[in-house]
Design an enzyme around this catalytic site. Structure first.
Site, PDB file in Angstrom:
ATOM      1  N   GLU A 267       0.855  -1.183   0.000  1.00 15.09           N
ATOM      2  CA  GLU A 267       0.000   0.000   0.000  1.00 15.09           C
ATOM      3  C   GLU A 267       0.891   1.232   0.000  1.00 15.09           C
ATOM      4  O   GLU A 267       2.090   1.140   0.255  1.00 15.09           O
ATOM      5  CB  GLU A 267      -0.932  -0.008   1.216  1.00 15.09           C
ATOM      6  CG  GLU A 267      -0.214  -0.137   2.542  1.00 15.09           C
ATOM      7  CD  GLU A 267      -1.153  -0.517   3.687  1.00 15.09           C
ATOM      8  OE1 GLU A 267      -2.208   0.112   3.794  1.00 15.09           O
ATOM      9  OE2 GLU A 267      -0.814  -1.439   4.447  1.00 15.09           O
TER      10      GLU A 267
ATOM     11  N   LYS B 174       2.694   4.633   1.174  1.00 10.67           N
ATOM     12  CA  LYS B 174       3.167   5.235   2.434  1.00 10.67           C
ATOM     13  C   LYS B 174       2.859   6.731   2.367  1.00 10.67           C
ATOM     14  O   LYS B 174       3.524   7.476   1.663  1.00 10.67           O
ATOM     15  CB  LYS B 174       4.669   5.003   2.629  1.00 10.67           C
ATOM     16  CG  LYS B 174       5.170   5.464   3.981  1.00 10.67           C
ATOM     17  CD  LYS B 174       6.659   5.248   4.139  1.00 10.67           C
ATOM     18  CE  LYS B 174       7.097   5.533   5.561  1.00 10.67           C
ATOM     19  NZ  LYS B 174       6.725   6.881   6.029  1.00 10.67           N
TER      20      LYS B 174
ATOM     21  N   GLU C 291      -2.750   6.557   9.313  1.00 12.27           N
ATOM     22  CA  GLU C 291      -1.942   7.748   9.056  1.00 12.27           C
ATOM     23  C   GLU C 291      -2.810   8.986   9.211  1.00 12.27           C
ATOM     24  O   GLU C 291      -3.872   9.106   8.585  1.00 12.27           O
ATOM     25  CB  GLU C 291      -1.358   7.704   7.645  1.00 12.27           C
ATOM     26  CG  GLU C 291      -0.232   8.674   7.411  1.00 12.27           C
ATOM     27  CD  GLU C 291       1.111   8.181   7.916  1.00 12.27           C
ATOM     28  OE1 GLU C 291       2.098   8.941   7.816  1.00 12.27           O
ATOM     29  OE2 GLU C 291       1.190   7.037   8.404  1.00 12.27           O
TER      30      GLU C 291
END
Length: 522
Positions: free
Chosen positions: A222, A224, A269
């Site tokens: 995936e 970052k 995140e």
């Protein structure tokens, strides 16, 4: 206090992590309660003291010492607390007061009483004790000990897993009597905190050569994203947001807390997102480290969480399950999410490592730092286990800049100029674009310090202006627009990659070259 002073000195002059942990363990073993507990709280930043300001300290010391002499001394030493500790006139014979007493005084002192209290204590301490006392009072210990390292020392002291201490931590308060009683062989305390922090799983860096030995079919990948890693926890009505080191940052993001409509602990995140557009990291920085956030900032910089993983969902602990199982459970929560606040980080389709390399080289968004690679069968294991998770970051950006200012460092670097400001050409003028204080070896630090001393043009307290002759290769991870800086830009994680003594200053990069690297404005 003398024991605490010796601890700070030992920590400041011990660069290795293992050495710092050894000093902490020895201190915990040899000091009684509550002394060791208050020392721990001072190191972890958990003391609620009335902070002593630099202006207050300057006013106190210039009442006792000639102001010009103090100015020269501060310029040489480079650290305010150390300068005052050394120059403060010796009065009555020094006394060794308990750390707990000094903490209690600073907690209870009124603003008007604080100058007299500080002066009285400095009068009765030796230079080492004065230095430690001032570091305690200002909250700026600067001995290279994070809260996480302190908790690792506790784990070694008590021979318990660090993860158990991490999960208890936010339910404990100084001086941690119940914690030390458990580590000394007593009963484990029950966490009083709802929605506790759970230690996060970390990745290791990699590259295409290392990945070549692995089977890509066994891994998921995936993007970052360039935000900060956080953990969102909801437990019996309590909602909290933690940084990856366990710091509670909930107060800075009330808008995101309101959107946490689930029961459990999720990993993701933290970003500023306006619709589908993710803002550069500099926009997120405006929300960080605030005790409260105004309505204007809430509207202009809305916080969002892009989710990676699930640790617990509705009382079920998923950490021992494979990544694929946890991901499926996370996807099952999707319908509960406000899409403007929470979404899932998409998985990338690839068959070979070369396919993934092509994606990494041309991401769909400028704020993407690279890719994350995770074994599909990996459990969620606290810490940085080598093998299950990798981060493959984009190559850093690089510019050649000219050194223009240098400042003395702190702690073990207080004898060196180790904080360096660098500039790029804008027309025929050098414009400051950033500051770096790491990336160089010990030998390179000595070389830079020697250059500063031999090429000083002007002095401004602890700062020196130097001849614009030395070129430094600066590597950095990202670039943001910044109206606060004269250059209009701010670098993320700048570091000195090389000293370019082979390159004339006139051939350093230009400001327009740097600005060309900026992500598109949102």
């Amino acid at each position: 206090m003398q024991h605490f002073a010796r601890l700070l000195e030992s920590l400041a002059f011990t660069p290795a992590r293992t050495g710092k942990i050894r000093h902490l363990v020895t201190h915990f073993r040899n000091r009684p309660d509550p002394e060791r507990g208050y020392a721990l709280a001072a190191l972890t930043g958990d003391l609620e003291l009335r902070k002593v300001t630099p202006s207050l300290l300057r006013a106190l010391v210039t009442e006792r010492v000639d102001a010009e002499l103090f100015g020269y001394s501060y310029d040489f030493v480079g650290d305010l607390a150390e300068t005052i500790a050394l120059i403060w006139p010796t009065g009555a014979p020094p006394e060794d007061l308990p750390l707990s007493q000094l903490v209690g005084e600073l907690e209870q002192a009124g603003k008007a009483d604080l100058p007299g209290l500080i002066a009285a204590r400095l009068d009765r301490l030796d230079p080492s004790g004065r230095h430690a006392y001032l570091k305690l009072a200002t909250g700026g210990l600067r001995v290279g000990v994070s809260a996480r390292l302190a908790r690792a020392a506790l784990a070694e002291y008590g021979t318990v897993p660090a993860t158990e201490i991490e999960e208890l931590w936010h339910g404990l308060t100084p001086p941690y009597d119940s914690l030390f009683a458990w580590l000394d062989g007593g009963e484990k305390p029950v966490s009083a905190a709802h929605a506790p922090f759970r230690p996060v799983m970390l990745s290791t860096g990699t590259d295409l050569d290392q990945l070549g030995a692995l089977d890509p079919a066994e891994y998921a990948a995936e993007w970052k994203w360039d935000g900060i890693r956080v953990q969102a926890s909801v437990d019996r009505g309590t909602r909290r947001l933690y940084s990856r080191t366990g710091e509670d940052i909930s107060a800075s993001f009330p808008d995101l807390l309101d959107a946490l409509e689930f029961e459990g602990t999720l990993d993701g995140e933290l970003l500023v997102r306006r619709g589908a557009e993710v803002a550069p990291f500099g926009e997120l920085q405006k929300r960080l480290n605030r005790k409260s956030v105004g309505k204007g900032l809430l509207q202009s910089h809305p916080a969002a969480l892009r989710l990676y993983d699930a640790l617990l969902i509705e009382g079920r602990d998923l950490r021992a399950d494979p990544f694929t199982t946890r991901r499926k459970a996370l996807e099952g929560l999707r319908n509960r999410f406000d899409p403007d606040r929470l979404d899932l980080s998409p998985l990338l389709a690839f068959d070979t490592w070369d396919d993934l390399a092509a994606l990494r080289a041309d991401p769909p968004d400028a704020v993407i730092e690279g890719v994350m690679i995770k074994r599909k069968d990996s459990p969620y294991t606290a810490g940085r286990a080598k093998g299950p998770w990798f981060k493959w970051k984009r190559d850093p950006m690089v510019v050649d800049a000219v050194l223009i200012y240098a400042q003395r460092g702190h702690g073990k670097r207080s004898g060196y100029y180790s904080d360096f400001t660098f500039a790029l050409w804008d027309g025929d003028q050098l414009v400051p674009v950033g500051k770096a204080y790491f990336g160089f070896t010990d030998d390179e630090l000595k070389s830079l310090d020697r250059f500063v001393r031999n090429n000083t043009v002007e002095r401004f307290g602890p700062v020196r202006s130097v001849k614009p002759e030395l070129v430094l290769e600066i590597a950095f991870e990202g670039l943001n627009r910044s109206p606060r800086h004269k250059s209009g830009v701010a670098m993320r994680f700048p570091r000195i990659a090389r000293i370019r003594s082979d390159k004339p200053a006139a051939e350093a990069d230009r400001l327009e070259t740097l600005k060309a690297l900026l992500p598109p404005a949102i």
